[in-house]
Design a protein around this motif. Structure first.
Motif, PDB file in Angstrom:
ATOM      1  N   ARG A   1      67.550  66.340  37.232  1.00  0.00           N
ATOM      2  CA  ARG A   1      66.568  65.583  38.017  1.00  0.00           C
ATOM      3  C   ARG A   1      65.453  66.509  38.516  1.00  0.00           C
ATOM      4  O   ARG A   1      64.286  66.111  38.569  1.00  0.00           O
ATOM      5  CB  ARG A   1      67.262  64.871  39.183  1.00  0.00           C
TER       6      ARG A   1
ATOM      7  N   ARG B   1      61.531  66.130  37.859  1.00  0.00           N
ATOM      8  CA  ARG B   1      60.548  66.185  38.951  1.00  0.00           C
ATOM      9  C   ARG B   1      59.460  67.224  38.649  1.00  0.00           C
ATOM     10  O   ARG B   1      58.279  67.012  38.934  1.00  0.00           O
ATOM     11  CB  ARG B   1      61.263  66.540  40.257  1.00  0.00           C
TER      12      ARG B   1
ATOM     13  N   GLU C   1      62.277  60.071  43.948  1.00  0.00           N
ATOM     14  CA  GLU C   1      63.696  60.022  43.597  1.00  0.00           C
ATOM     15  C   GLU C   1      64.381  59.044  44.555  1.00  0.00           C
ATOM     16  O   GLU C   1      64.279  59.203  45.780  1.00  0.00           O
ATOM     17  CB  GLU C   1      64.299  61.422  43.718  1.00  0.00           C
TER      18      GLU C   1
ATOM     19  N   PRO D   1      66.504  62.982  48.580  1.00  0.00           N
ATOM     20  CA  PRO D   1      65.749  61.980  47.812  1.00  0.00           C
ATOM     21  C   PRO D   1      64.620  61.425  48.669  1.00  0.00           C
ATOM     22  O   PRO D   1      64.658  61.523  49.887  1.00  0.00           O
ATOM     23  CB  PRO D   1      66.797  60.906  47.531  1.00  0.00           C
TER      24      PRO D   1
END
Lengths: 310, 622
Positions: B536, B540, B550, B593
């Motif tokens: 992730r 990003r 996210e 997140p």
């Protein structure tokens, strides 16, 4: 301005001076971009005057992003010091002046200690002290390759080991317009934007751009005394005139400027830039002839550079 | 000597290189040129006389070769060990001579001297005819892009000024010169020692030669390139003056530029127009290659040192895999796989030599297999760059095609290189269409592009949330697209399984697709389990800050397993579905997140509303 117009029409630099100017500006900008804390070594002479002018051009309309440093010896011509302070003030630039305090305390001078010791302590050691004290990582100087055989091999970005020594073997190849300012811990760089200029180029450029220079370059009646084959100007009463020596007023000028007891004048009638350029085109002796320090030992420039001289 | 500094009669500048060994009389030739151009002063001559008696090889006559020797060590050894620069001039031209030695370090030094030279003087000893070194010197000159050559056949005095000897050497050189593509080759018979055919009229010792002598040739040879090429300027330094002056300082590497010209900034691809060409002596209406200028642009674009300003009509190539020729200059050999810094123009990029294709035999020009390049060797390599760079093939532009490799630790220059061509042109098209930039797309769509990345366990409710958000956005008039894990695996990623390596690749592809869609101005909703933090984070990293959201769809495993909409947990528990997230593969929850949605506490509709608020707050929605 006629230069500008000619350039514009042909859309490329047309003359050798345009190309030299562009190269030097490129180098000065690389210094500003690649180093954290650069300084311009301002020695007040004609080469320094050209260097300063180029620095003003390189960053216009901003001022040059580095201060000026003059390593004084206490023995410069009085006119040089006056000129130095006036120029810094006119241009609004930060000027740092350093004199080796230990040398000063010990009374080191060119008359009693000779050119080699005086130069080592007041110039070479003084420069090292100033660079260390301000933690300058790059020092821009006005040296030219045409001045001396060893200088002909000098790089534009000249790497100095910790302690400022010059190792000929460690110098890096310089290709295209790529000047590499990366250094290891403790190393510093000396940078020579005027590497490819000759003495004649410098004078032609001074004339073209109308750059102010110290009046000592122009012929005038001055009090001089002949000593060791050099014509020394009696700039103040420290020169100690011997019983055999005669001070005479003569029409002289200087091709280079340094400490006055070490810098010989030349007999000349050249009182204008045009006359200087004409004289130089006819000249049959090289510029550093008047510098006592170069003749102390053969190959002495290489020795001095290894010790950290410019 | 009246030297006009401008106008059509202004003095020009020629940079040339002299190639040959000490034995060919190279130093004597340069010494003679300096002498003929009256560049030797009386005190230098006196020193020369002293030195000649001590080290000279010419008996009573001054040894002109000693004029061009520099360091004490080499003077004693009678060899030159580095590149030395000499200067002399005539009313027509100033000359900068790169004097490079002909002995074992020749390749490195010659390449250095040649990189800035317009012309090479290749020196041949008339007694020895063409030697392997003649081929080497010619080949290095050609490799570094020198297009004009003087073949100086020296020591004619030692072959009785024999025309047949000269003609034979000239004829033997012709096929080599032709093969190397020089634009001009001038052969001149000379005696540097006696000053024959160096300057003035042809020497009376060689009445059969009525061509031009060396110095007049150097004064007049036309070195202007056939075509100026498109505009290029690597940005050296950004000049700012309060309140609002921002200028880009650099030396023009190719072409010309004038106010109003369309330019593109690389690598960002932003387009603009030249505002002013600023100099201390006043603004210029036009500037060309070699000039150091400061440009302002019509638009407020973000430009830094290392960027390249280029003609929008003829932009440079753009790639991260390149074929290049390297001249290896360091004592430690080149080993494929090592990482270095590459500097081209004003930009620096990490680089690995991914392959050494072959070494080039400098004497023959033939390729031969090699596993390493030693100092002074030349080879063809493949460069893998950390990011794509703008460049031109070296033969089109030296300044945007020539590079150095730098050691990351010592900062030493290890090699010089010439980019020949790109190997993977995919990114070549990246700049295309950049004339319609992100701002233009945003205006058209009425919102910014962004990626909303849902992560969470299988069955956590990602797809439901994605669907509600999608509907809500479309209701607002937004342009959206949903990338769903299951759907992508049926098409783009159908070749991937569920091993850890495949999962990484799965995420990478989806992230790249999402980035393209965001570039296109869409709001992309990604619904993927994406269990690993590293993946992730990678996703990003592809986006600019503020463009990637996210969203952790936080539903406890027991609840997901209870829902089990596709019956997958049951299969996994039965051992029929290996590598299943939550069962036999871990799920790493996001630590920070942009939003965490507990599906047990929030309806899908309420979740979608929270997300709309997030996008408004982030400036994505108006």
């Amino acid at each position: 301005m006629s230069t500008r117009r000619a350039m514009a029409e042909d859309s490329a630099p047309v003359s050798d001076l345009d190309l030299l100017e562009a190269e030097s500006i490129h180098i000065l900008r690389e210094v500003a971009a690649q180093f954290a804390n650069p300084v311009l070594l301002y020695s007040i002479g004609k080469d320094s005057s050209v260097l300063l002018h180029l620095a003003m051009k390189a960053f216009y309309p901003a001022p040059p992003p580095f201060p000026l440093l003059h390593v004084d010896t206490g023995w410069k011509f009085r006119e040089m010091i006056a000129f130095r302070d006036r120029r810094a003030r006119e241009l609004g630039l930060r000027l740092l002046v350093h004199i080796n305090p230990e040398g000063l305390a010990r009374g080191i001078n060119p008359l009693d200690h000779g050119s080699a010791l005086h130069t080592d302590i007041m110039k070479t050691q003084g420069l090292r002290q100033a660079l260390d004290a301000h933690r300058f990582d790059a020092a821009i100087g006005g040296a030219r390759r045409d001045e001396e055989a060893v200088r002909a091999k000098e790089r534009v970005f000249s790497l100095r080991a910790p302690g400022h020594g010059w190792e000929p073997r460690r110098q890096r190849p310089e290709l295209w317009r790529l000047y590499n300012g990366r250094m290891a811990q403790g190393e510093t760089m000396r940078v020579f934007p005027l590497s490819n200029w000759t003495e004649l180029d410098v004078w032609r450029y001074i004339a073209r751009e109308g750059i102010p220079v110290v009046p000592l370059y122009f012929a005038r009646p001055r009090p001089v005394v002949e000593r060791n084959g050099l014509l020394l100007m009696v700039d103040d009463d420290r020169l100690r005139i011997g019983p055999e020596e005669i001070v005479r007023e003569r029409m002289v000028r200087f091709r280079t400027l340094g400490c006055y007891p070490l810098t010989g004048a030349i007999v000349s009638e050249a009182a204008t830039l045009e006359a200087i350029i004409a004289e130089m085109a006819e000249s049959r002796s090289s510029e550093r002839q008047g510098r006592a320090i170069d003749h102390d030992q053969s190959g002495s420039m290489e020795k001095k550079k290894r010790e950290g001289y410019f | 000597m009246a030297l006009p500094d401008s106008g059509p009669s202004a003095r020009g500048l020629l940079r040339f290189l002299t190639c040959g060994s000490v034995d060919d009389g190279k130093s004597s030739l340069i010494g003679r040129l300096l002498f003929e151009a009256r560049a030797i002063m009386d005190d230098q001559m006196a020193k020369l006389d002293r030195d000649s008696r001590k080290h000279g090889t010419t008996g009573a006559a001054p040894d002109l070769a000693l004029l061009v020797d520099g360091l004490q060590a080499e003077r004693e050894q009678g060899i030159t060990i580095d590149v030395a620069y000499r200067f002399f001039g005539t009313p027509r031209r100033k000359f900068i001579v790169a004097d490079t030695p002909g002995h074992e370090q020749y390749t490195r030094n010659m390449a250095t001297g040649a990189s800035t030279a317009d012309l090479a003087i290749i020196l041949v000893d008339a007694r020895k005819r063409l030697l392997p070194q003649t081929f080497r010197h010619s080949r290095i000159a050609a490799l570094l892009g020198i297009r004009h050559v003087v073949l100086a056949v020296n020591k004619m005095d030692l072959v009785g000024y024999d025309q047949a000897v000269f003609e034979a050497i000239r004829a033997a050189y012709a096929p080599l010169a032709q093969g190397l593509g020089f634009r001009s080759v001038e052969s001149i018979p000379v005696s540097a020692l006696n000053g024959c055919n160096i300057a003035g009229a042809p020497a009376s010792t060689m009445p059969w030669y009525q061509g031009v002598t060396l110095l007049p040739y150097l004064e007049t040879v036309d070195i202007t390139p056939a075509a100026p090429g498109p505009f290029r300027m690597p940005v050296q330094h950004v000049i700012r003056v309060a309140p609002d002056f921002r200028g880009y300082a650099g030396t023009i590497a190719g072409g010309t530029v004038a106010p109003g010209d369309s330019v593109v900034v690389l690598p960002s691809g932003r387009a603009s127009r030249v505002g002013r060409i600023v100099t201390m002596a006043g603004d210029l209406p036009r500037a060309g290659a070699g000039q150091a200028v400061t440009l302002t642009l019509a638009d407020d674009v973000d430009i830094a040192r290392g960027d390249l300003l280029a003609s929008a009509e003829s932009p440079p190539e753009f790639a991260d895999q390149l074929a290049a020729d390297l001249v290896w200059m360091a004592e430690t050999p080149l080993l494929p796989g090592r990482r270095y810094l590459l500097r081209v123009g004003t930009s620096e990029t990490g680089v690995a030599i991914t392959a050494l294709k072959h070494e080039i035999d400098i004497a023959t020009g033939e390729p031969r297999a090699a596993r390493a390049l030693a100092m002074n060797a030349i080879g063809r390599v493949t460069l893998g760059l950390d990011r794509a760079i703008p460049f031109d093939p070296y033969e089109s532009c030296r300044e945007t095609g020539g590079f150095i490799l730098i050691d990351r630790e010592s900062g030493d220059v290890l090699a010089a290189g010439m980019i020949r061509h790109a190997l993977r042109r995919a990114s070549n098209i990246a700049w295309q269409g950049f004339s319609v930039d992100r701002a233009a797309r945003a205006r058209l769509k009425g919102h910014q592009g962004a990626a909303i990345w849902f992560t969470g366990l299988s069955g956590s409710g990602k797809s439901t949330l994605a669907d509600r958000l999608d509907r809500a956005l479309v209701r607002e008039g937004c342009h959206t697209y949903v990338l769903d894990g299951d759907n992508i695996r049926h098409g783009l990623n159908r070749d991937l399984g569920f091993t850890e390596a495949d999962r990484v690749e799965n995420i990478r592809r989806v992230a790249e697709v999402a980035r393209l869609f965001v570039d296109a101005g869409l709001i992309v909703i990604v619904s993927f389990i994406s269990p690993f933090r590293a993946d992730r984070a990678m996703a990003r990293s592809l986006f600019e800050p503020g463009r990637f959201f996210e969203v952790f769809v936080d539903t406890p495993l027991e609840e997901c397993e209870r829902r089990d909409p596709k019956g997958l947990y049951a299969k996994a528990r039965a051992g029929k579905l290996p590598n299943f997230t939550g069962i036999d593969q871990p799920y790493e929850p996001p630590e920070t997140p942009e939003l965490r949605i507990m599906t047990g506490e929030l309806s899908p509709e309420a979740g979608a509303e929270r997300l709309l608020g997030l996008l408004r707050g982030g400036g994505i929605l108006p």
